[in-house]
Design an enzyme around this catalytic site. Structure first.
Site, PDB file in Angstrom:
ATOM      1  N   ARG A  72      50.306  51.524  47.411  1.00  9.04           N
ATOM      2  CA  ARG A  72      48.952  51.742  46.869  1.00  9.04           C
ATOM      3  C   ARG A  72      48.509  53.056  47.501  1.00  9.04           C
ATOM      4  O   ARG A  72      48.118  53.085  48.669  1.00  9.04           O
ATOM      5  CB  ARG A  72      48.016  50.607  47.259  1.00  9.04           C
ATOM      6  CG  ARG A  72      48.444  49.224  46.734  1.00  9.04           C
ATOM      7  CD  ARG A  72      47.346  48.212  46.946  1.00  9.04           C
ATOM      8  NE  ARG A  72      47.796  46.824  46.853  1.00  9.04           N
ATOM      9  CZ  ARG A  72      47.912  46.139  45.714  1.00  9.04           C
ATOM     10  NH1 ARG A  72      47.656  46.716  44.567  1.00  9.04           N
ATOM     11  NH2 ARG A  72      48.292  44.877  45.729  1.00  9.04           N
ATOM     12  N   ASP A 103      46.264  47.355  37.088  1.00  9.60           N
ATOM     13  CA  ASP A 103      45.087  48.163  36.725  1.00  9.60           C
ATOM     14  C   ASP A 103      44.890  49.402  37.613  1.00  9.60           C
ATOM     15  O   ASP A 103      44.508  50.466  37.110  1.00  9.60           O
ATOM     16  CB  ASP A 103      43.810  47.313  36.634  1.00  9.60           C
ATOM     17  CG  ASP A 103      43.511  46.541  37.907  1.00  9.60           C
ATOM     18  OD1 ASP A 103      44.345  46.589  38.837  1.00  9.60           O
ATOM     19  OD2 ASP A 103      42.452  45.907  37.970  1.00  9.60           O
ATOM     20  N   THR A 126      52.322  43.055  36.971  1.00  8.33           N
ATOM     21  CA  THR A 126      51.444  42.440  37.975  1.00  8.33           C
ATOM     22  C   THR A 126      51.475  40.934  37.801  1.00  8.33           C
ATOM     23  O   THR A 126      51.464  40.440  36.668  1.00  8.33           O
ATOM     24  CB  THR A 126      49.988  42.943  37.870  1.00  8.33           C
ATOM     25  OG1 THR A 126      49.147  42.068  38.635  1.00  8.33           O
ATOM     26  CG2 THR A 126      49.442  42.946  36.444  1.00  8.33           C
ATOM     27  N   ASP A 130      46.150  40.180  34.373  1.00  4.14           N
ATOM     28  CA  ASP A 130      44.751  40.523  34.083  1.00  4.14           C
ATOM     29  C   ASP A 130      44.602  41.796  33.248  1.00  4.14           C
ATOM     30  O   ASP A 130      43.564  42.443  33.300  1.00  4.14           O
ATOM     31  CB  ASP A 130      43.978  40.679  35.412  1.00  4.14           C
ATOM     32  CG  ASP A 130      44.604  41.715  36.327  1.00  4.14           C
ATOM     33  OD1 ASP A 130      45.720  42.188  36.031  1.00  4.14           O
ATOM     34  OD2 ASP A 130      43.984  42.050  37.352  1.00  4.14           O
ATOM     35  N   ARG A 172      43.709  37.978  42.373  1.00  5.19           N
ATOM     36  CA  ARG A 172      42.588  38.910  42.605  1.00  5.19           C
ATOM     37  C   ARG A 172      41.334  38.393  41.921  1.00  5.19           C
ATOM     38  O   ARG A 172      40.862  37.329  42.297  1.00  5.19           O
ATOM     39  CB  ARG A 172      42.945  40.319  42.124  1.00  5.19           C
ATOM     40  CG  ARG A 172      42.135  41.388  42.845  1.00  5.19           C
ATOM     41  CD  ARG A 172      42.502  42.761  42.356  1.00  5.19           C
ATOM     42  NE  ARG A 172      43.795  43.194  42.793  1.00  5.19           N
ATOM     43  CZ  ARG A 172      44.016  43.840  43.935  1.00  5.19           C
ATOM     44  NH1 ARG A 172      43.031  44.094  44.741  1.00  5.19           N
ATOM     45  NH2 ARG A 172      45.226  44.207  44.281  1.00  5.19           N
ATOM     46  N   LYS A 214      41.991   6.736  43.404  1.00  2.00           N
ATOM     47  CA  LYS A 214      42.913   7.841  43.711  1.00  2.00           C
ATOM     48  C   LYS A 214      42.953   8.002  45.213  1.00  2.00           C
ATOM     49  O   LYS A 214      41.902   7.990  45.866  1.00  2.00           O
ATOM     50  CB  LYS A 214      42.406   9.148  43.099  1.00  2.00           C
ATOM     51  CG  LYS A 214      42.911   9.387  41.709  1.00  2.00           C
ATOM     52  CD  LYS A 214      42.731  10.832  41.270  1.00  2.00           C
ATOM     53  CE  LYS A 214      43.185  10.929  39.824  1.00  2.00           C
ATOM     54  NZ  LYS A 214      43.116  12.242  39.275  1.00  2.00           N
ATOM     55  N   GLU A 223      41.995  32.868  44.323  1.00  2.00           N
ATOM     56  CA  GLU A 223      41.471  33.581  45.503  1.00  2.00           C
ATOM     57  C   GLU A 223      40.153  34.303  45.237  1.00  2.00           C
ATOM     58  O   GLU A 223      39.386  34.555  46.158  1.00  2.00           O
ATOM     59  CB  GLU A 223      42.506  34.575  46.035  1.00  2.00           C
ATOM     60  CG  GLU A 223      42.837  35.709  45.065  1.00  2.00           C
ATOM     61  CD  GLU A 223      43.804  36.740  45.660  1.00  2.00           C
ATOM     62  OE1 GLU A 223      44.000  36.774  46.868  1.00  2.00           O
ATOM     63  OE2 GLU A 223      44.351  37.521  44.854  1.00  2.00           O
TER      64      GLU A 223
HETATM   65  O1  F6P Z   1      47.625  42.373  42.270  1.00  2.00           O
HETATM   66  C1  F6P Z   1      48.601  41.547  42.804  1.00  2.00           C
HETATM   67  C2  F6P Z   1      48.094  40.902  44.077  1.00  2.00           C
HETATM   68  O2  F6P Z   1      49.129  40.072  44.588  1.00  2.00           O
HETATM   69  C3  F6P Z   1      46.796  40.104  43.948  1.00  2.00           C
HETATM   70  O3  F6P Z   1      46.987  38.840  43.376  1.00  2.00           O
HETATM   71  C4  F6P Z   1      46.321  40.074  45.366  1.00  2.00           C
HETATM   72  O4  F6P Z   1      44.919  39.918  45.425  1.00  2.00           O
HETATM   73  C5  F6P Z   1      46.737  41.430  45.880  1.00  2.00           C
HETATM   74  O5  F6P Z   1      47.783  41.884  45.036  1.00  2.00           O
HETATM   75  C6  F6P Z   1      47.218  41.451  47.296  1.00  2.00           C
HETATM   76  O6  F6P Z   1      47.505  42.767  47.629  1.00  2.00           O
HETATM   77  P1  F6P Z   1      48.292  43.219  48.931  1.00  2.00           P
HETATM   78  O7  F6P Z   1      49.732  42.854  48.755  1.00  2.00           O
HETATM   79  O8  F6P Z   1      48.099  44.691  48.994  1.00  2.00           O
HETATM   80  O9  F6P Z   1      47.686  42.479  50.060  1.00  2.00           O
END
Ligand code: F6P
Length: 323
Positions: A72, A103, A126, A130, A172, A214, A223
């Site tokens: 990134r 994205d 990804t 999304d 995410r 149950k 998350e």
């Molecule tokens: O976009 C993919 C993802 O795995 C998300 O689901 C998660 O929020 C994020 O990347 C985690 O990013 P990193 O690996 O940089 O912690």
């Protein structure tokens, strides 16, 4: 077009290698030179660019991660960084780019295209699923299956100990992994960012289950849910119920690894070749996607700007099936 380059960027996703393989083999088939850019935009800025041939992509279709590595990049967010990247590509004679990512990757690709006009076609890679303009993204199916496998295992122990589990999955800001793995894993409840579920609703649903004898319950939490992460939600719920044996399991990066499923390998192969052939036919500033089994191209602007709505039927179904 005589020479193109491919790179992977952002969070890796199972199937990225199958995508690289398809683009490389497609380029060779069509008589085009293709290079691999290592470490996403960082490698582009530093000129970490190598020619690829058929053997570079042998024996990778089944492998998770990405042979080109990923990053990134902060530097690519600056004008100076992008200028450096463009200079490196020009030096190597690259006439078009294939960007595999999500994205963040396409946001960068869009700005880069607007500044320098280098044709770029994206392939959606990804686990989050999304992106608008494709039914599924590369890696999503494998991630769902990984989460499902974990939920199945958690169910065994939850059942043995009569426990309530909150299982947090990635995504995410999206609830795609949560809803699919939740339904597949028979969760009592799935909490997703797209539809608000209050703590009161969580407690009511759980209570209804306990009233029906149950003994164990699983709540899958995306998350990005509004009520907080699984740990916070568990604490809020725990303070208001009689059951004190409450556990939290955060699946985390396990969901990003592993050998891609058949569906992801095929999707990635179609999208890798689709991105390459799109570039060859003059597509630029677009993402290749598969909608209703057909290859389509959607502008980066739309693919990152529009929301792919979660199917509300699936949300409704969780409630019905947990009766
Ligand atoms: O976009 C993919 C993802 O795995 C998300 O689901 C998660 O929020 C994020 O990347 C985690 O990013 P990193 O690996 O940089 O912690």
């Amino acid at each position: 077009m005589n020479k193109v380059a491919i790179f992977t960027s952002g969070g890796d996703a199972p199937g990225m290698n199958a995508c690289i393989r398809a683009a490389v083999r497609g380029a060779i088939y069509h008589g085009i030179e293709i290079c691999g850019i290592y470490r996403g935009y960082d490698g582009m800025i530093e000129g970490d660019i190598e020619p690829m041939n058929s053997y570079s992509v042998s024996n990778i279709i089944q492998k998770g991660g990405t042979i080109l590595k990923s990053a990134r990049s902060k530097e690519f967010m600056t004008k100076e960084g992008r200028q450096k990247a463009y200079d490196q590509l020009k030096k190597k004679g690259i006439e078009g780019l294939i960007a595999v990512g999500g994205d963040g990757t396409f946001t960068g690709a869009k700005v880069f295209f607007e500044e320098f006009g280098l044709p770029t076609v994206g392939a959606p890679g990804t686990i989050d699923n999304d992106l608008f303009g494709t039914d599924y993204t590369i890696g999503f199916d494998t991630a769902v299956n990984t989460a499902l496998d974990a939920i199945d295992k958690i169910r065994d122990t939850a059942n043995s100990h009569n426990r309530l589990f909150f299982v947090e999955v990635m995504g995410r800001d999206s609830g795609y992994i949560a809803i699919r793995s939740g339904i597949g894993g028979g969760a009592e409840l799935v909490m997703v960012p797209e539809t608000a579920t209050s703590i009161t609703e969580v407690i009511t649903t759980l209570q209804e289950g306990w009233n029906r004898q149950k003994t164990s319950s699983i709540v899958v939490v995306a998350e990005g849910d509004e009520e907080g992460n699984a740990m916070e939600i568990a604490e809020k719920v725990k303070s208001q119920i009689h059951m004190k044996d409450v556990k939290v399991s955060i699946l985390g990066h396990i969901q990003r690894g592993g050998s891609p499923s058949a569906q992801d390998r095929i999707l990635a192969s179609r999208l890798g070749l689709g991105a390459l052939e799109g570039l060859m036919s003059g597509q630029k500033n677009v993402m290749a996607g598969i909608i209703n089994d057909k290859l389509v191209y959607t502008s980066f602007e739309e693919s990152i700007g529009k929301t792919k709505a979660l199917n509300q039927d699936l949300i409704r179904m969780v409630k019905i099936l947990s009766v």
